[in-house]
Design an enzyme around this catalytic site. Sequence first.
Site, PDB file in Angstrom:
ATOM      1  N   CYS A 235      62.828  66.006  17.044  1.00 20.75           N
ATOM      2  CA  CYS A 235      62.027  67.050  17.689  1.00 20.75           C
ATOM      3  C   CYS A 235      60.541  66.826  17.459  1.00 20.75           C
ATOM      4  CB  CYS A 235      62.448  68.413  17.160  1.00 20.75           C
ATOM      5  SG  CYS A 235      61.501  69.767  17.876  1.00 20.75           S
TER       6      CYS A 235
ATOM      7  N   CYS B  99      58.493  70.009  16.936  1.00 19.20           N
ATOM      8  CA  CYS B  99      58.690  70.653  15.625  1.00 19.20           C
ATOM      9  C   CYS B  99      57.944  69.882  14.537  1.00 19.20           C
ATOM     10  CB  CYS B  99      60.162  70.676  15.228  1.00 19.20           C
ATOM     11  SG  CYS B  99      61.295  71.219  16.499  1.00 19.20           S
ATOM     12  N   ASP B 100      58.012  68.545  14.569  1.00 16.29           N
ATOM     13  CA  ASP B 100      57.584  67.755  13.414  1.00 16.29           C
ATOM     14  C   ASP B 100      56.342  66.898  13.650  1.00 16.29           C
ATOM     15  OD1 ASP B 100      59.818  68.750  12.093  1.00 16.29           O
ATOM     16  OD2 ASP B 100      61.100  67.119  12.805  1.00 16.29           O
TER      17      ASP B 100
END
Length: 303
Positions: A131, A134-135
């Site tokens: 992701c 997300c990261d």
Amino acid sequence: MADIVIIGAGPAGMSAAIYARRAGMSTVIFEADMYGGQIVNTPEVENYPAIQKISGFDFAMNLYNQASDLGAEFRMEPVVAIEGDAETGFRVRSEYSTEEAKAVIIATGAKNRHIGIENEERLTGRGVSYCATCDGAFFKGKDVAVFGGGNTAVEDALYLANIVNKVYLIHRRNEFRAEKALVDQAVANDRIEIVTPKVVTALKGEDKLTAISLSDMADGRETMIDVDALFIAIGQVPAAAPFAAVVEQDNGYIVAGEDCKTSAPGIFVAGDGRTKNVRQLTTAASDGAVAALAACDFVRASR
Ligand code: NAP
């Protein structure tokens, strides 16, 4: 007993919840992981009719709020089995509770495909990620790689190019599956280096990822590049294994036509986990509406 239990709170499941609640059905919706499902991983949604641009996260939260405000009951619990049948009623068992239902909608969609190489699980969260939205922020100013050739991979590369120093976009063929407009943007981006036709064969690093090995699909030559992160975006696999005994499946996808009716009366399927050709946000929402209205008819007929 709930009128309708929905398994999976992605766009299909939450769309189904909106329709079910608006039809006056008591509705419980189980989710194993994250409200919104796969769409949370998409930086920008630009192809949902009437919404010019929205982040996947905001889209998911809007859906969650809409379903929740309408009175859908959400439970963050992984479902492990569906028991019973249309005659006696269904029992949807999660790891923590059991909910009885008159009708069930399976909307568990798909989960990220893993490469299946050594260290992949061990280094997940330590440089290996599925992701980018997300990261990605953890790797500001670093060199990273994205593996995959679809829309997700190319969008991830473009998103990361705004944050990191350099993105290697690795794909197993010279032609990308992603839309041409996206590929053109990636090719024109100075921070993105396209690396084809290659596959990732090894992940190096003890506490965190430090480098990846690549194998050339044309001549088999092995190379290594130093990266702090690898974002794996090589597609999805269906997530319907717990229901293999109750509904007919084809390669892990639940068999159903456009009416979203499975082989088991009273059980419906919506979204990416259904056998179909086009797996998009729009078709997930569409399935949610169709499955919910079919489930409502089923519940009314059984009263
Ligand atoms: P996808 O379209 O299925 O693409 C997966 C990519 O990974 C393909 O390029 C495939 O290579 C590669 N791949 C598959 N298995 C592999 C393996 N074992 N090793 C190495 N490479 C492998 O998946 P996606 O990009 O996640 O997209 C999923 C769906 O969502 C698609 O329908 C897509 O259009 C849609 N989507 C749409 C948007 C948007 O419209 N904005 C954004 C994201 C996703 P090959 O090409 O060689 O098969």
